[in-house]
Structures are given as C-alpha cells and as structure tokens.
Design a protein around this motif. Structure first.
Motif, short mmCIF file in Angstrom:
data_model
loop_
_atom_site.label_atom_id
_atom_site.label_comp_id
_atom_site.label_asym_id
_atom_site.label_seq_id
_atom_site.Cartn_x
_atom_site.Cartn_y
_atom_site.Cartn_z
N UNK A 221 19.80 27.64 5.77
CA UNK A 221 19.65 27.99 4.35
C UNK A 221 20.97 28.57 3.84
N UNK A 222 21.60 29.44 4.62
CA UNK A 222 22.89 29.99 4.22
C UNK A 222 23.94 28.88 4.10
N UNK A 223 23.97 27.98 5.07
CA UNK A 223 24.95 26.89 5.02
C UNK A 223 24.72 25.96 3.83
N UNK A 224 23.46 25.76 3.47
CA UNK A 224 23.15 24.91 2.32
C UNK A 224 23.66 25.51 1.01
N UNK A 225 23.92 26.80 1.02
CA UNK A 225 24.40 27.45 -0.20
C UNK A 225 25.89 27.24 -0.45
N UNK A 226 26.61 26.70 0.54
CA UNK A 226 28.07 26.53 0.39
C UNK A 226 28.44 25.74 -0.86
#
Length: 106
Positions: free
Chosen positions: A79-84
C-alpha cells in the motif's frame, strides 16, 4: 478496538467525552457498512487514506489493526509503495517507515 487500546489522543477523547466518541465510532461503523467492500478491503483503503493524509499515528493504528485482522506486513508495505506515483517517493518512504515501526519493531 475498545477504549483501552486507543492511541493516547483518541483515548483521552473517549475518556473525557464519551458521547462524542460513541457518535464518532457509530459514524465509522455506518460508513464501513454503507457499501459492498469487505473488511479486508476497507482496512487497506483506510491505511491508504492515512498514508495520503500523512498521519503517522493513523498509519500506526491501521497497521496494528490490519495485522490483528490477519493481513500480512507485505500487503501493508505494498500500500505504501502504491502511493509513490500519487504522493511522491519521499511521502511513500515515510509511510513505509511508519508501517515498519509496527511490523519490524527493534
């Protein structure tokens, strides 16, 4: 999550203003039940919203709750990586470290 498990700020509100907390909790429940999303998806969306709001406390809280609901650390980190692309690399890395505060404590 009962009042005993709340982060300090929310716990203070629940203790000092129980009727406000009760109404807030009821609103959250109503929002969760307003559509077809399952609990797992709701938890991931709420984590993503906390990341987007850059709320370290909320990311910690939703990470703890997600782990207790059997979501994996890898799912939460994704989820954090998808926010990039949306929030930028720096914001995503901050969110990733907040998730790791909970998933990889020292």
């Amino acid at each position: 999550m009962d009042d005993q498990q709340l982060p300090s700020g929310a716990g203070d509100v629940a203790q000092h203003y129980p009727e406000v907390w009760k109404a807030y909790a009821a609103l959250g429940k109503a929002c969760a039940e307003a559509g077809p999303l399952d609990k797992r998806t709701i938890r991931l969306v709420k984590l993503a919203l906390a990341i987007g709001a850059r709320s370290e406390g909320a990311v910690h809280s939703h990470t703890r709750r997600a782990l207790s609901e059997s979501l994996s650390a890898e799912e939460l980190k994704q989820v954090a990586l998808l926010s990039i692309p949306t929030l930028g690399f720096q914001n995503a890395v901050a969110a990733l470290t907040w998730i790791e505060d909970i998933t990889e404590p020292e």
